[in-house]
Design a protein around this motif. Structure first.
Motif, PDB file in Angstrom:
ATOM      1  N   GLN A 102       0.846  -1.183   0.000  1.00 45.72           N
ATOM      2  CA  GLN A 102       0.000   0.000   0.000  1.00 45.72           C
ATOM      3  C   GLN A 102       0.884   1.237   0.000  1.00 45.72           C
ATOM      4  N   HIS A 103       0.521   2.187  -0.844  1.00 41.83           N
ATOM      5  CA  HIS A 103       1.251   3.444  -0.971  1.00 41.83           C
ATOM      6  C   HIS A 103       0.391   4.545  -0.378  1.00 41.83           C
ATOM      7  N   PHE A 104       0.992   5.302   0.534  1.00 38.20           N
ATOM      8  CA  PHE A 104       0.234   6.268   1.309  1.00 38.20           C
ATOM      9  C   PHE A 104       0.399   7.690   0.790  1.00 38.20           C
ATOM     10  N   GLY A 105      -0.679   8.464   0.953  1.00 35.37           N
ATOM     11  CA  GLY A 105      -0.599   9.895   0.771  1.00 35.37           C
ATOM     12  C   GLY A 105      -0.060  10.564   2.020  1.00 35.37           C
ATOM     13  N   ASP A 106       0.072  11.887   1.977  1.00 35.14           N
ATOM     14  CA  ASP A 106       0.609  12.626   3.121  1.00 35.14           C
ATOM     15  C   ASP A 106      -0.439  12.924   4.186  1.00 35.14           C
TER      16      ASP A 106
ATOM     17  N   TYR B  36       7.323   0.425   7.423  1.00 30.88           N
ATOM     18  CA  TYR B  36       7.124   1.749   6.859  1.00 30.88           C
ATOM     19  C   TYR B  36       7.875   2.765   7.717  1.00 30.88           C
ATOM     20  N   GLY B  43       3.042  11.228   5.132  1.00 28.88           N
ATOM     21  CA  GLY B  43       2.467   9.888   5.108  1.00 28.88           C
ATOM     22  C   GLY B  43       3.543   8.843   5.319  1.00 28.88           C
TER      23      GLY B  43
END
Lengths: 113, 110
Positions: A102-106, B36, B43
């Motif tokens: 999963q790639h996250f936004g800010d 992460y 993010g």
């Protein structure tokens, strides 16, 4: 930039008001996720979509929360009648499919006065 | 049920020394596990992912993690810390929704 985009970055509102956040995922990603992160904690899952279908909602997502992804592209998260406890960072993520990173936004930081 | 536990809330190291951030998981099935990194007001950025292809996973920025089924661990390491590594690190597991640990704040002193 082809990453996950969230708007607005910051939202300050009075208790009782409604707010809506937007998330634009990476264009070819079918899965879209919403998480909430409070200070000093890891993100907590709220809900996710496969294309336009909402497949799962956390019990954290009370009746005041609603999320949509009407055309399988961008998504909105609305909070009605905001409460102090809604103050948090709301994170959106997208992935190609199940079991892919999963790639996250800010994120959108919500502050309730 | 699946859970992820990060054993240290804070870790402090000197620049140039090794980094070890610990993560244990519990799962009734073979998990997908992730690390992460989160910098302030940002993010989460994916460092690396484990999906059973290899127990030692190499990630970005010199980080790597080893999956040890016997210890239910997935610790993150880096041989030599850099000042820019100072951030919050999260271990996560799951196939659809991710379950996150509570995070480890890494401080790097000059």
């Amino acid at each position: 930039d082809t990453g996950v985009s969230q708007d607005p970055r910051h939202k300050i509102t009075k208790r009782g008001q409604n707010v809506t956040f937007r998330c634009d995922p990476i264009s070819e990603h079918n899965r879209l996720y919403w998480y909430r992160q409070t200070l000093g904690q890891g993100p907590e899952f709220l809900t996710y979509f496969q294309n336009e279908a909402q497949l799962e909602k956390s019990r954290l997502l009370s009746d005041r929360f609603s999320a949509e992804r009407p055309k399988g592209s961008f998504s909105t998260l609305e909070i009605q009648r905001t409460e102090q406890g809604d103050s948090a960072m709301y994170l959106c993520a997208s992935s190609l499919s199940n079991n892919q990173p999963q790639h996250f936004g800010d994120g959108t930081r919500l502050s309730i006065l | 049920a699946q859970s992820v536990t990060q054993l240290d809330s804070h870790v402090s190291v000197s620049e140039g020394t090794p980094v070890l951030l610990r993560c244990n998981y519990s799962s009734s099935y073979s998990p997908s596990l992730f690390w992460y990194v989160q910098h302030p007001n940002k993010g989460l950025q994916l460092l690396l992912k484990y999906t059973s292809a290899a127990t030692l996973v190499k990630g970005i920025n010199g980080f790597e993690a080893e999956f040890k089924k016997s210890e239910t661990s997935f610790h993150l390491t880096k041989p030599s810390a850099h000042m820019s590594d100072a951030a919050e690190y999260f271990c996560a597991g799951g196939t659809d929704k991710l379950i996150f640990g509570t995070g480890t704040r890494l401080q790097v002193f000059p």
